[in-house]
Design an enzyme around this catalytic site. Sequence first.
Site: not given
Ligand code: PYC
Length: 343
Positions: A119, A121, A265, A269-270
């Site tokens: 994840c 974020h 999100d 979303c990273g």
């Molecule tokens: O930022 O990867 C992310 C993420 C996945 C689900 C919510 N945020």
Amino acid sequence: MYHFDADCRTIANPPLKAILESHFPMTSTSAVRRVSIIDSHTAGEPTRLVLNGGPDLGSSPLADRRERFRRDHDEFRTAVVNEPRGSDVIVGALLCEPFDTRCTTGVIFFNNVGYLGMCGHGTIGVVASLAHVGRVTPGRHWIETPVGVVSTTLHPSGEVTVENVPSFRLASSVPVEVPGHGALCGDVAWGGNWFYLVENHGKELSLANVDELTEFTWAIRQALEAHGIAGSNGAEIDHIELFGPSRNSAADSVNFVLCPGKAYDRSPCGTGTSAKMACLYAEGKLAPGQVWRQAGILGTVFEGRIRVEDERIIPSITGTAYVTAESTLLLDANDPFCMGIPR
Ligand code: PYC
């Protein structure tokens, strides 16, 4: 009445117990489990870091520990992130002893319906929260996740860069017929979670349109499942990502990302930005080192880059998290919703 493990059953500190009981009257028979957390948000998306009071998952590699969490302690997940203490939007992060000795810590991410691989974020939130409690200082820190080790850099400014797990596009222009919406085409890519990325959808990507976008992306997800469209080894594609042109020069693109539990999100979303950069690279549209600014639906931006090592694409994303609370969850065994409201 819930039964807790012996090591986290009661309030051990007598003065604290007295203070708590004056705020939260308890019967003499109640058992209260205490869970220390730090809440933060990264570009609008919340992360709840569990510092203490989580289940003992042993000391095996994190992928095994995630399975043990799922199999034996799933109620802890729902207690921490679901209502009445949490909401569908919160991503939980359980701090664990790392298996890989290079790492400062291990972390298992979870949400309202299950468990995540990586994840982006959330990792930024974890590093900012660890800095808040003095457990990390500016510099580089490796963090172990169930899908691999990621490298993080806490900058003196408070920004955090996460160098993610290797990411890749598995398939391009995969068609799917979405009931009520017609035929669509999208790419399937891995960025630490599985994504279906759609460019030509004809939808307005704005906050005002979130209900329609949620319904649309949920229909896409169900159509992918119904048609057996999956990631590697049949893995479920549980994140749907729509892209559109940026409305200003601060970003190269805007996205809308539907998360597994039907919440969208709030951040760009990273892992979704990583999947996007892998697709751009595959199309020859992003060169190593070139900056990709991905805006999310709130207008907040992650700055992304890739590097290529042994033909693998290693994405990195940079963003900022803000700590919003440091608190203790009280899991009172007499509370009918002690372990959260099931979904
Ligand atoms: O930022 O990867 C992310 C993420 C996945 C689900 C919510 N945020």
